[in-house]
Design a protein around this motif. Structure first.
Motif, PDB file in Angstrom:
ATOM      1  N   MET A 167      33.216   2.726  21.714  1.00  0.00           N
ATOM      2  CA  MET A 167      32.210   1.695  21.825  1.00  0.00           C
ATOM      3  C   MET A 167      32.814   0.326  21.526  1.00  0.00           C
ATOM      4  O   MET A 167      33.580   0.180  20.596  1.00  0.00           O
ATOM      5  N   LYS A 168      32.409  -0.633  22.300  1.00  0.00           N
ATOM      6  CA  LYS A 168      32.897  -1.997  22.119  1.00  0.00           C
ATOM      7  C   LYS A 168      32.079  -2.696  21.042  1.00  0.00           C
ATOM      8  O   LYS A 168      30.858  -2.634  21.047  1.00  0.00           O
ATOM      9  N   LYS A 169      32.781  -3.372  20.110  1.00  0.00           N
ATOM     10  CA  LYS A 169      32.117  -4.151  19.063  1.00  0.00           C
ATOM     11  C   LYS A 169      32.372  -5.629  19.299  1.00  0.00           C
ATOM     12  O   LYS A 169      33.472  -6.033  19.639  1.00  0.00           O
ATOM     13  N   ILE A 170      31.321  -6.412  19.079  1.00  0.00           N
ATOM     14  CA  ILE A 170      31.406  -7.865  19.195  1.00  0.00           C
ATOM     15  C   ILE A 170      30.903  -8.455  17.884  1.00  0.00           C
ATOM     16  O   ILE A 170      29.870  -8.023  17.364  1.00  0.00           O
ATOM     17  N   ILE A 171      31.627  -9.432  17.361  1.00  0.00           N
ATOM     18  CA  ILE A 171      31.224 -10.129  16.141  1.00  0.00           C
ATOM     19  C   ILE A 171      30.802 -11.547  16.514  1.00  0.00           C
ATOM     20  O   ILE A 171      31.546 -12.275  17.167  1.00  0.00           O
ATOM     21  N   LEU A 172      29.595 -11.919  16.074  1.00  0.00           N
ATOM     22  CA  LEU A 172      29.077 -13.264  16.276  1.00  0.00           C
ATOM     23  C   LEU A 172      28.919 -13.925  14.913  1.00  0.00           C
ATOM     24  O   LEU A 172      28.539 -13.263  13.954  1.00  0.00           O
ATOM     25  N   ARG A 173      29.179 -15.221  14.855  1.00  0.00           N
ATOM     26  CA  ARG A 173      29.057 -15.943  13.592  1.00  0.00           C
ATOM     27  C   ARG A 173      28.139 -17.145  13.774  1.00  0.00           C
ATOM     28  O   ARG A 173      28.215 -17.838  14.771  1.00  0.00           O
ATOM     29  N   GLY A 174      27.290 -17.362  12.769  1.00  0.00           N
ATOM     30  CA  GLY A 174      26.370 -18.487  12.817  1.00  0.00           C
ATOM     31  C   GLY A 174      25.867 -18.803  11.426  1.00  0.00           C
ATOM     32  O   GLY A 174      26.610 -18.726  10.455  1.00  0.00           O
ATOM     33  N   ARG A 175      24.592 -19.126  11.340  1.00  0.00           N
ATOM     34  CA  ARG A 175      23.994 -19.391  10.031  1.00  0.00           C
ATOM     35  C   ARG A 175      22.846 -18.401   9.841  1.00  0.00           C
ATOM     36  O   ARG A 175      22.241 -17.934  10.805  1.00  0.00           O
ATOM     37  N   GLY A 176      22.559 -18.096   8.572  1.00  0.00           N
ATOM     38  CA  GLY A 176      21.524 -17.106   8.315  1.00  0.00           C
ATOM     39  C   GLY A 176      20.693 -17.453   7.101  1.00  0.00           C
ATOM     40  O   GLY A 176      20.989 -18.390   6.365  1.00  0.00           O
ATOM     41  N   THR A 177      19.659 -16.658   6.919  1.00  0.00           N
ATOM     42  CA  THR A 177      18.798 -16.783   5.749  1.00  0.00           C
ATOM     43  C   THR A 177      19.405 -15.933   4.645  1.00  0.00           C
ATOM     44  O   THR A 177      20.402 -16.318   4.054  1.00  0.00           O
ATOM     45  N   THR A 178      18.848 -14.777   4.413  1.00  0.00           N
ATOM     46  CA  THR A 178      19.375 -13.877   3.391  1.00  0.00           C
ATOM     47  C   THR A 178      19.032 -12.441   3.767  1.00  0.00           C
ATOM     48  O   THR A 178      18.055 -12.190   4.469  1.00  0.00           O
ATOM     49  N   GLY A 179      19.856 -11.519   3.322  1.00  0.00           N
ATOM     50  CA  GLY A 179      19.580 -10.102   3.535  1.00  0.00           C
ATOM     51  C   GLY A 179      20.382  -9.480   4.655  1.00  0.00           C
ATOM     52  O   GLY A 179      21.114 -10.151   5.385  1.00  0.00           O
ATOM     53  N   LYS A 180      20.230  -8.166   4.748  1.00  0.00           N
ATOM     54  CA  LYS A 180      20.932  -7.376   5.759  1.00  0.00           C
ATOM     55  C   LYS A 180      19.921  -6.493   6.479  1.00  0.00           C
ATOM     56  O   LYS A 180      18.932  -6.060   5.896  1.00  0.00           O
ATOM     57  N   ALA A 181      20.197  -6.239   7.750  1.00  0.00           N
ATOM     58  CA  ALA A 181      19.339  -5.358   8.544  1.00  0.00           C
ATOM     59  C   ALA A 181      20.179  -4.778   9.665  1.00  0.00           C
ATOM     60  O   ALA A 181      21.189  -5.356  10.072  1.00  0.00           O
ATOM     61  N   GLU A 182      19.749  -3.625  10.150  1.00  0.00           N
ATOM     62  CA  GLU A 182      20.403  -3.049  11.316  1.00  0.00           C
ATOM     63  C   GLU A 182      19.401  -2.229  12.098  1.00  0.00           C
ATOM     64  O   GLU A 182      18.394  -1.768  11.562  1.00  0.00           O
ATOM     65  N   ASP A 188      24.154  -9.502   8.857  1.00  0.00           N
ATOM     66  CA  ASP A 188      24.413  -9.903   7.478  1.00  0.00           C
ATOM     67  C   ASP A 188      24.054 -11.384   7.417  1.00  0.00           C
ATOM     68  O   ASP A 188      24.883 -12.250   7.695  1.00  0.00           O
ATOM     69  N   ALA A 189      22.788 -11.651   7.114  1.00  0.00           N
ATOM     70  CA  ALA A 189      22.309 -13.041   7.128  1.00  0.00           C
ATOM     71  C   ALA A 189      22.945 -13.865   6.026  1.00  0.00           C
ATOM     72  O   ALA A 189      23.119 -15.072   6.182  1.00  0.00           O
ATOM     73  N   ASP A 190      23.310 -13.231   4.897  1.00  0.00           N
ATOM     74  CA  ASP A 190      23.973 -13.957   3.813  1.00  0.00           C
ATOM     75  C   ASP A 190      25.266 -14.607   4.298  1.00  0.00           C
ATOM     76  O   ASP A 190      25.582 -15.733   3.927  1.00  0.00           O
ATOM     77  N   ALA A 191      26.003 -13.888   5.149  1.00  0.00           N
ATOM     78  CA  ALA A 191      27.279 -14.379   5.665  1.00  0.00           C
ATOM     79  C   ALA A 191      27.138 -15.025   7.035  1.00  0.00           C
ATOM     80  O   ALA A 191      28.102 -15.594   7.545  1.00  0.00           O
ATOM     81  N   GLY A 192      25.949 -14.908   7.652  1.00  0.00           N
ATOM     82  CA  GLY A 192      25.750 -15.461   8.991  1.00  0.00           C
ATOM     83  C   GLY A 192      26.488 -14.676  10.065  1.00  0.00           C
ATOM     84  O   GLY A 192      26.912 -15.244  11.076  1.00  0.00           O
ATOM     85  N   ILE A 193      26.621 -13.363   9.869  1.00  0.00           N
ATOM     86  CA  ILE A 193      27.390 -12.528  10.799  1.00  0.00           C
ATOM     87  C   ILE A 193      26.491 -11.507  11.480  1.00  0.00           C
ATOM     88  O   ILE A 193      25.653 -10.879  10.841  1.00  0.00           O
ATOM     89  N   VAL A 194      26.709 -11.349  12.793  1.00  0.00           N
ATOM     90  CA  VAL A 194      26.026 -10.331  13.580  1.00  0.00           C
ATOM     91  C   VAL A 194      27.103  -9.458  14.219  1.00  0.00           C
ATOM     92  O   VAL A 194      28.022  -9.968  14.860  1.00  0.00           O
ATOM     93  N   GLU A 195      26.988  -8.159  14.020  1.00  0.00           N
ATOM     94  CA  GLU A 195      27.903  -7.190  14.625  1.00  0.00           C
ATOM     95  C   GLU A 195      27.122  -6.414  15.680  1.00  0.00           C
ATOM     96  O   GLU A 195      26.071  -5.857  15.401  1.00  0.00           O
TER      97      GLU A 195
END
Length: 136
Positions: free
Chosen positions: A1-16, A125-132
């Motif tokens: 499976m191909k993984k893509i990492i996106l970076r931005g700004r976030g609020t707080t917390g983690k979800a998937e 990972d909104a704390d880090a502003g990362i979307v996987e």
């Protein structure tokens, strides 16, 4: 499976969870039935689909106080998305996500509507502003 990492700004917390992607803006007051999580606006591209327990990806929220009121209520009754990804979040949706405990990210380094497809598995990972993104 191909993984893509996106970076931005976030609020707080983690979800998937599994992504549900709209190319449109969304009002949680008029487009979504907060009691069920279903999109009820017949002119919306997600008409008939449920946002409940998804990672909801859309342009931005429409309106203002309706969204700020509905999202925390949806979180309270269990019909809210697990996480929200916007191109650019407006202040009411940011406030609503924080009040509802729903991680939100926006202003990513790639357009999330072009990169993420409905059915992809997404971790926020909104704390880090990362979307996987795991492409399906």
């Amino acid at each position: 499976m191909k993984k893509i990492i996106l970076r931005g700004r976030g609020t707080t917390g983690k979800a998937e969870g599994v992504a549900l992607v709209s190319r449109e803006s969304m009002s949680f007051f008029s487009d979504v039935d907060y009691r069920t999580g279903k999109v009820v606006s017949e002119v919306h591209d997600l008409y008939g689909k449920s946002v409940k327990d998804t990672i909801l990806v859309f342009r931005s929220a429409k309106g203002g106080t309706g969204t700020a009121m509905r999202i925390p209520e949806m979180a309270r009754i269990g019909t809210a998305p697990r996480g929200i990804i916007n191109q650019v979040a407006n202040p009411p949706v940011v406030e609503a996500a924080i009040m509802g405990g729903i991680p939100l990210v926006d202003r990513l380094d790639q357009d999330p509507i072009e990169v993420i497809e409905t059915g992809d598995y997404v971790r926020i990972d909104a704390d880090a502003g990362i979307v996987e993104v795991e492409k399906r």
